[in-house]
Design a protein around this motif. Sequence first.
Motif, PDB file in Angstrom:
ATOM      1  N   LYS A   1       5.948 -12.019  10.766  1.00  9.82           N
ATOM      2  CA  LYS A   1       6.731 -11.754  11.972  1.00  9.82           C
ATOM      3  C   LYS A   1       7.427 -10.397  11.936  1.00  9.82           C
ATOM      4  O   LYS A   1       8.118 -10.034  12.874  1.00  9.82           O
ATOM      5  N   ALA A   2       7.237  -9.639  10.836  1.00  5.94           N
ATOM      6  CA  ALA A   2       7.924  -8.353  10.704  1.00  5.94           C
ATOM      7  C   ALA A   2       6.945  -7.257  10.304  1.00  5.94           C
ATOM      8  O   ALA A   2       5.933  -7.509   9.640  1.00  5.94           O
ATOM      9  N   ALA A   3       7.281  -6.034  10.699  1.00  2.70           N
ATOM     10  CA  ALA A   3       6.490  -4.877  10.261  1.00  2.70           C
ATOM     11  C   ALA A   3       6.622  -4.753   8.744  1.00  2.70           C
ATOM     12  O   ALA A   3       7.640  -5.141   8.163  1.00  2.70           O
ATOM     13  N   GLN A   4       5.593  -4.231   8.114  1.00  5.52           N
ATOM     14  CA  GLN A   4       5.584  -4.120   6.654  1.00  5.52           C
ATOM     15  C   GLN A   4       5.290  -2.680   6.244  1.00  5.52           C
ATOM     16  O   GLN A   4       4.381  -2.045   6.795  1.00  5.52           O
ATOM     17  N   SER A   5       6.042  -2.202   5.251  1.00  6.11           N
ATOM     18  CA  SER A   5       5.723  -0.949   4.584  1.00  6.11           C
ATOM     19  C   SER A   5       4.952  -1.354   3.335  1.00  6.11           C
ATOM     20  O   SER A   5       5.473  -2.069   2.474  1.00  6.11           O
ATOM     21  N   VAL A   6       3.683  -0.921   3.240  1.00  5.04           N
ATOM     22  CA  VAL A   6       2.787  -1.450   2.220  1.00  5.04           C
ATOM     23  C   VAL A   6       2.339  -0.345   1.261  1.00  5.04           C
ATOM     24  O   VAL A   6       1.824   0.697   1.690  1.00  5.04           O
ATOM     25  N   LYS A   7       2.530  -0.593  -0.022  1.00  7.18           N
ATOM     26  CA  LYS A   7       2.046   0.309  -1.066  1.00  7.18           C
ATOM     27  C   LYS A   7       0.607  -0.097  -1.391  1.00  7.18           C
ATOM     28  O   LYS A   7       0.316  -1.276  -1.587  1.00  7.18           O
ATOM     29  N   LEU A   8      -0.302   0.891  -1.437  1.00  4.00           N
ATOM     30  CA  LEU A   8      -1.715   0.612  -1.671  1.00  4.00           C
ATOM     31  C   LEU A   8      -2.134   1.109  -3.042  1.00  4.00           C
ATOM     32  O   LEU A   8      -1.671   2.141  -3.517  1.00  4.00           O
ATOM     33  N   SER A   9      -3.046   0.376  -3.657  1.00  3.35           N
ATOM     34  CA  SER A   9      -3.606   0.772  -4.945  1.00  3.35           C
ATOM     35  C   SER A   9      -5.115   0.565  -4.873  1.00  3.35           C
ATOM     36  O   SER A   9      -5.588  -0.482  -4.433  1.00  3.35           O
TER      37      SER A   9
END
Length: 181
Positions: free
Chosen positions: A56-64
């Motif tokens: 239900k919320a925007a996400q700041s996502v770290k990618l690997s």
Amino acid sequence: TRFRFTARGITRDHKVGAVKQQAVVRKDFYARLGTPRVLQEGNTVELTGIVHNYTKAAQSVKLSFKSPYPVTRPAPGRVQVAAGEVARVGVEISVDRYREEAAFEFEALAESGEQDGLVVKVPGRRRGAPFFEGRSGAVSAGNPREEVFRVPEGAIRETVVLKLDLDAGLHSAIVEGLEPL
């Protein structure tokens, strides 16, 4: 994943009935990795990391991203994914050598604690000779036959295979055809 449920019943006085229902199950936050079906030695390809955010919320996502091949254009290290949306990121790799199978890892870790990751294995193919070429024919007594097989210049010697099957008749061909089964 979609599940289909079916229930059927019959009573002692011969009344019958049935009901069907479906259910879709998925995680609220998950990652996928789009790859080609085969990696050919010498090619440069783009792999696509896909992050699904059904929270239900925007996400700041770290990618690997981990690759057994050199990365020629890396993916961004972080991506913003709105609630209910999907983000795609591309990474370019150079297939600099033959591997029978290459394993790629892709992970997504949101600041909220949501996370997912996967490993995708992709088969490899050598550059040079065609992947396969099949020919068949019959030679009967008194009728010789000549075949010419051309190997491309620069082909890797270990990839060139010639298989001859000499059989006594139709029954041998049938047995050979059943062997892979």
